[in-house]
Scaffold this motif. Structure first.
Motif, mmCIF file in Angstrom:
data_model
loop_
_atom_site.group_PDB
_atom_site.id
_atom_site.type_symbol
_atom_site.label_atom_id
_atom_site.label_comp_id
_atom_site.label_asym_id
_atom_site.label_seq_id
_atom_site.Cartn_x
_atom_site.Cartn_y
_atom_site.Cartn_z
ATOM 1 N N VAL A 410 -11.973 -30.789 12.630
ATOM 2 C CA VAL A 410 -12.685 -31.857 11.922
ATOM 3 C C VAL A 410 -11.732 -33.029 11.696
ATOM 4 N N ASP A 411 -12.310 -34.170 11.319
ATOM 5 C CA ASP A 411 -11.479 -35.287 10.881
ATOM 6 C C ASP A 411 -11.286 -35.198 9.361
ATOM 7 N N LYS A 412 -10.642 -36.182 8.774
ATOM 8 C CA LYS A 412 -10.316 -36.125 7.354
ATOM 9 C C LYS A 412 -11.549 -36.150 6.460
ATOM 10 N N GLN A 413 -12.658 -36.665 7.001
ATOM 11 C CA GLN A 413 -13.900 -36.696 6.217
ATOM 12 C C GLN A 413 -14.735 -35.430 6.406
ATOM 13 N N GLY A 414 -14.248 -34.514 7.248
ATOM 14 C CA GLY A 414 -14.973 -33.273 7.470
ATOM 15 C C GLY A 414 -15.995 -33.350 8.587
ATOM 16 N N ASN A 415 -15.962 -34.425 9.383
ATOM 17 C CA ASN A 415 -16.853 -34.530 10.540
ATOM 18 C C ASN A 415 -16.286 -33.705 11.692
ATOM 19 N N PHE A 416 -17.143 -32.967 12.371
ATOM 20 C CA PHE A 416 -16.687 -32.112 13.462
ATOM 21 C C PHE A 416 -16.199 -32.969 14.624
ATOM 22 N N LEU A 417 -14.981 -32.688 15.082
ATOM 23 C CA LEU A 417 -14.382 -33.464 16.163
ATOM 24 C C LEU A 417 -14.926 -32.992 17.504
ATOM 25 N N PRO A 418 -15.368 -33.923 18.348
ATOM 26 C CA PRO A 418 -15.945 -33.522 19.632
ATOM 27 C C PRO A 418 -14.889 -33.422 20.733
ATOM 28 N N LEU A 419 -15.153 -32.547 21.675
ATOM 29 C CA LEU A 419 -14.398 -32.497 22.918
ATOM 30 C C LEU A 419 -15.358 -32.933 24.022
ATOM 31 N N HIS A 420 -14.991 -33.964 24.759
ATOM 32 C CA HIS A 420 -15.865 -34.534 25.787
ATOM 33 C C HIS A 420 -15.480 -33.952 27.143
ATOM 34 N N VAL A 421 -16.423 -33.287 27.774
ATOM 35 C CA VAL A 421 -16.191 -32.646 29.069
ATOM 36 C C VAL A 421 -17.377 -32.924 29.981
ATOM 37 N N TYR A 426 -18.878 -31.410 22.821
ATOM 38 C CA TYR A 426 -18.968 -30.135 22.119
ATOM 39 C C TYR A 426 -18.182 -30.245 20.815
ATOM 40 N N ALA A 427 -18.825 -29.880 19.711
ATOM 41 C CA ALA A 427 -18.176 -29.957 18.398
ATOM 42 C C ALA A 427 -18.750 -28.865 17.501
ATOM 43 N N GLY A 428 -17.975 -28.436 16.513
ATOM 44 C CA GLY A 428 -18.466 -27.424 15.585
ATOM 45 C C GLY A 428 -18.817 -26.133 16.292
ATOM 46 N N ARG A 429 -20.001 -25.627 16.010
ATOM 47 C CA ARG A 429 -20.417 -24.362 16.608
ATOM 48 C C ARG A 429 -20.515 -24.467 18.122
ATOM 49 N N SER A 430 -21.012 -25.578 18.653
ATOM 50 C CA SER A 430 -21.170 -25.704 20.110
ATOM 51 C C SER A 430 -19.810 -25.659 20.814
ATOM 52 N N LEU A 431 -18.744 -26.149 20.163
ATOM 53 C CA LEU A 431 -17.404 -26.068 20.750
ATOM 54 C C LEU A 431 -16.957 -24.615 20.840
ATOM 55 N N CYS A 432 -17.227 -23.828 19.800
ATOM 56 C CA CYS A 432 -16.879 -22.402 19.829
ATOM 57 C C CYS A 432 -17.673 -21.669 20.899
ATOM 58 N N ASP A 433 -18.961 -21.963 20.993
ATOM 59 C CA ASP A 433 -19.811 -21.320 22.006
ATOM 60 C C ASP A 433 -19.350 -21.683 23.416
ATOM 61 N N TYR A 434 -19.023 -22.961 23.622
ATOM 62 C CA TYR A 434 -18.555 -23.403 24.933
ATOM 63 C C TYR A 434 -17.225 -22.737 25.283
ATOM 64 N N SER A 435 -16.331 -22.649 24.312
ATOM 65 C CA SER A 435 -15.032 -22.008 24.542
ATOM 66 C C SER A 435 -15.213 -20.549 24.946
ATOM 67 N N GLU A 436 -16.112 -19.857 24.268
ATOM 68 C CA GLU A 436 -16.363 -18.449 24.609
ATOM 69 C C GLU A 436 -16.953 -18.327 26.004
ATOM 70 N N PRO A 467 -10.439 -24.754 18.826
ATOM 71 C CA PRO A 467 -10.806 -24.022 17.603
ATOM 72 C C PRO A 467 -9.872 -22.846 17.305
ATOM 73 N N LEU A 468 -8.899 -22.610 18.179
ATOM 74 C CA LEU A 468 -7.962 -21.509 17.942
ATOM 75 C C LEU A 468 -6.554 -21.978 17.572
ATOM 76 N N PHE A 469 -6.279 -23.271 17.659
ATOM 77 C CA PHE A 469 -4.919 -23.759 17.438
ATOM 78 C C PHE A 469 -4.788 -24.427 16.077
ATOM 79 N N GLY A 470 -5.470 -25.562 15.867
ATOM 80 C CA GLY A 470 -5.506 -26.162 14.540
ATOM 81 C C GLY A 470 -4.371 -27.102 14.209
ATOM 82 N N LYS A 471 -3.673 -27.625 15.213
ATOM 83 C CA LYS A 471 -2.618 -28.614 14.972
ATOM 84 C C LYS A 471 -2.777 -29.769 15.958
#
Length: 625
Positions: A410-421, A426-436, A467-471
């Motif tokens: 997320v960003d500092k305001q708590g908005n889910f950060l997207p990954l563009h592919v 993909y952001a939030g739950r959809s990013l986790c689903d896509y990663s899996e 979603p597995l790293f966090g830095k």
């Protein structure tokens, strides 16, 4: 007509049994994370039921056994083989030994009956030793207080001792207690890396446990990615194994012949202080330390080269700040980043071509091809990684709770950060689903070529929106070569700070279609500085087997228990060794904190398992119509 009546009675009998199960107390779930190959620590937690066994013993024997004798009994249940060996050395009189065995059998039988009282028969049966089942079931399920049968049961126990079956019987009951103290184990990431025996953890779960799941961690991804053919995952994995003196795991367990990389590394590199192994096991020879040191250098340089290639192939990963080899100056003793030049500490860039710094040499290519082919064809690695794949996921929704290892970027305001592919975001739950999806596809269709799946699996290891790293970055290069704290700092994703806010916890639960009354249970926690219970008790961190709190060396992390009465967080005692735990009869738990307490006891009907039973009952009822 008789057959139809019999069939109807069979259906009704099933409905009666299933309906009864719905009203049993909810089973105990244990949540642990960050095992990192420490099998003895893991087994110490599991054998103790994350502290649940000692609590049950206290409930059964409070006022009947002294605290010391309760501790002795608990220690026996944790480590029956070792404790029995000690008892045989201490008690040499045959009559005294027999009496001790009979008293102990009665005690462990009381405990196993108590912990099994809330389970249906089929679950208890699976926990009991099949070789001793006929004897055990009579002593576990029989009414030992029935006046007419007391002599019957006493004679049975006496005969078990006279036939010298007592040790075997006690051990089997202790193992049953361990299994019944916890109904389900949730391992919230990082079975692998650093510790020496992750395979023992996989073996224990596959052979000894009924109900468990994995939420994959970033370190697990390296091993799964290596099986999928990711050379970058493999080189990171080898580098970490060398860093923790763990190359024998690859050779002895997974059958990886490391001759090619050891020969290349010891020929091309010399030991350097910044590549010293992070552990110093008793008996480590100088030759072993030198091999670990040089292999670590070789793997790191090949890793940095392949990372550069992947970053250039995948601009959508937005990782250009990790292109550092081309910033190394011609003297190979300094590096210019931005407008500032830094001295390089103990550089090992002899295989780096300044004109083409990310080019793999012929010798390196030979090593990489040899190793990746071995990884993708390792029978044992295939077996273990598919075991983790079949029993795991990026996240799990279970009994109203959300479980995941890393973070939801997320960003500092708590908005889910997207990954563009490829034109998709993909952001939030959809990013986790896509990663899996990509991870599973990579393992199902392994390739050693430079494909998208391999690159993305590596991105899960260290990408800033993973979603597995966090830095924001992984500063492996800087930590090896540049003695500047400002460059070595890895900034956490705002997720970890926002986890203190209740509104953010509610937002996460909503994103995953869960009721806000549930909890988020998280592992990983790259920098642990505050309370593991956050957001008004809606988020709980269970970085369980890493000794993460440097302020108190007695603390070895945290585990969470969720039973019919609610949730409690267990502060774990730092684990030194199995022998020390036995000698000191030390319990696994230092302290407890109530996260949630239910005035009304939860039953099976309040769980996901209960919902499945209700559906079974509905289907059976339809057959009666």
């Amino acid at each position: 007509m008789d057959n139809e009546l019999k069939s109807n009675n069979d259906i009704k009998t099933k409905i009666v049994k299933l309906s009864a199960i719905l009203n049993l107390p909810k089973g105990t779930e244990a949540f642990i994370s960050d095992i990192h190959g420490n099998d003895d620590k893991y087994l110490n937690i599991i054998r103790s039921g994350a502290g649940n066994v000692s609590r049950k013993v206290e409930e059964v024997f409070n006022g009947r056994l002294t605290k010391l004798n309760q501790r002795k009994l608990v220690c026996l249940i944790y480590y029956p083989e070792e404790v029995l060996a000690q008892i045989h050395e201490q008690i040499t009189d045959p009559d005294e030994a027999k009496q001790w065995s009979m008293d102990t059998i009665n005690s462990v039988l009381e405990v196993v009956r108590y912990v099994s009282s809330k389970y249906p028969r089929h679950i208890i049966d699976k926990a009991l030793d099949t070789d001793l089942y006929e004897i055990t079931k009579k002593l576990v399920f029989g009414d030992l207080m029935a006046p007419d049968k007391q002599q019957y049961y006493r004679e049975m126990i006496k005969t078990v001792v006279n036939l010298k079956m007592n040790d075997e019987f006690i051990i089997s009951i202790c193992h049953a207690i361990q299994k019944l103290a916890i109904e389900r184990i949730h391992i919230i990431g990082d079975v692998y890396d650093r510790g020496r025996h992750p395979e023992a953890i996989i073996k224990h779960l596959s052979e000894s446990w009924q109900n468990f799941d994995f939420e994959w961690g970033n370190h697990d991804i390296l091993w799964m990615g290596s099986l999928a053919g990711s050379k970058l995952c493999m080189l990171n994995l080898i580098r970490i194994c060398a860093r923790y003196h763990n190359l024998k795991l690859l050779e002895n367990v997974y059958g990886i012949d490391l001759t090619s990389i050891i020969k290349f590394a010891t020929h091309a590199y010399v030991p350097m202080s910044n590549f010293e192994p992070r552990v110093n096991f008793a008996g480590m020879t100088d030759d072993e330390k030198n091999v670990d040191n040089c292999v670590q250098q070789a793997a790191a340089i090949m890793q940095f080269k392949l990372e550069g290639q992947a970053i250039k192939r995948r601009p959508e990963f937005d990782m250009n700040d990790r292109l550092l080899l081309d910033k190394v100056n011609l003297d190979k003793k300094s590096i210019t980043i931005g407008e500032k030049t830094y001295q390089i500490k103990h550089g090992c860039f002899q295989t780096v071509n300044p004109a083409s710094p990310y080019q793999i040499t012929h010798s390196e290519q030979t090593v990489i091809i040899d190793l990746i082919n071995q990884f993708t064809h390792s029978t044992q690695l295939n077996e273990h990684m598919w075991f983790m794949l079949d029993h795991g996921s990026m996240y799990l929704k279970h009994n109203g709770n959300l479980l995941f290892h890393g973070c939801i970027p997320v960003d500092k305001q708590g908005n889910f950060l997207p990954l563009h592919v490829d034109g998709q975001s993909y952001a939030g739950r959809s990013l986790c689903d896509y990663s899996e999806y990509i991870l599973k596809d990579g393992l199902r269709h392994p390739t050693t070529g430079d494909c998208y799946n391999s690159d993305f699996i590596w991105y899960l290891w260290e990408g800033k929106n993973s979603p597995l790293f966090g830095k924001d970055k992984m500063t492996t290069f800087e930590r090896y070569f540049i003695d500047e704290s400002e460059l070595q700092t890895e900034h956490l994703n705002p997720f970890f700070e926002l986890c203190n806010e209740e509104w953010f916890a509610d937002k996460l639960m909503k994103e995953f279609n869960l009721n806000s009354r549930g909890h988020i249970i998280n592992g990983h926690t790259p920098e642990f500085t505050d309370s593991p219970v956050k957001a008004n008790k809606k988020i709980v961190v269970v970085n369980g087997l890493s000794e993460i709190n440097s302020r108190d060396r007695n603390i070895g992390g945290y585990a969470l228990l969720f039973d019919s009465y609610g949730m409690r967080l267990e502060t774990l005692r730092a684990f030194r060794s199995r022998q020390e735990s036995i000698e000191e009869m030390s319990d696994v738990v230092l302290d407890k904190q109530i996260v949630e307490h239910s005035a009304e006891r939860r039953t099976v009907k309040d769980t996901d398992y209960g919902q499945n039973i209700k559906k079974q009952i509905e289907r059976l009822a339809e057959e009666l119509k």
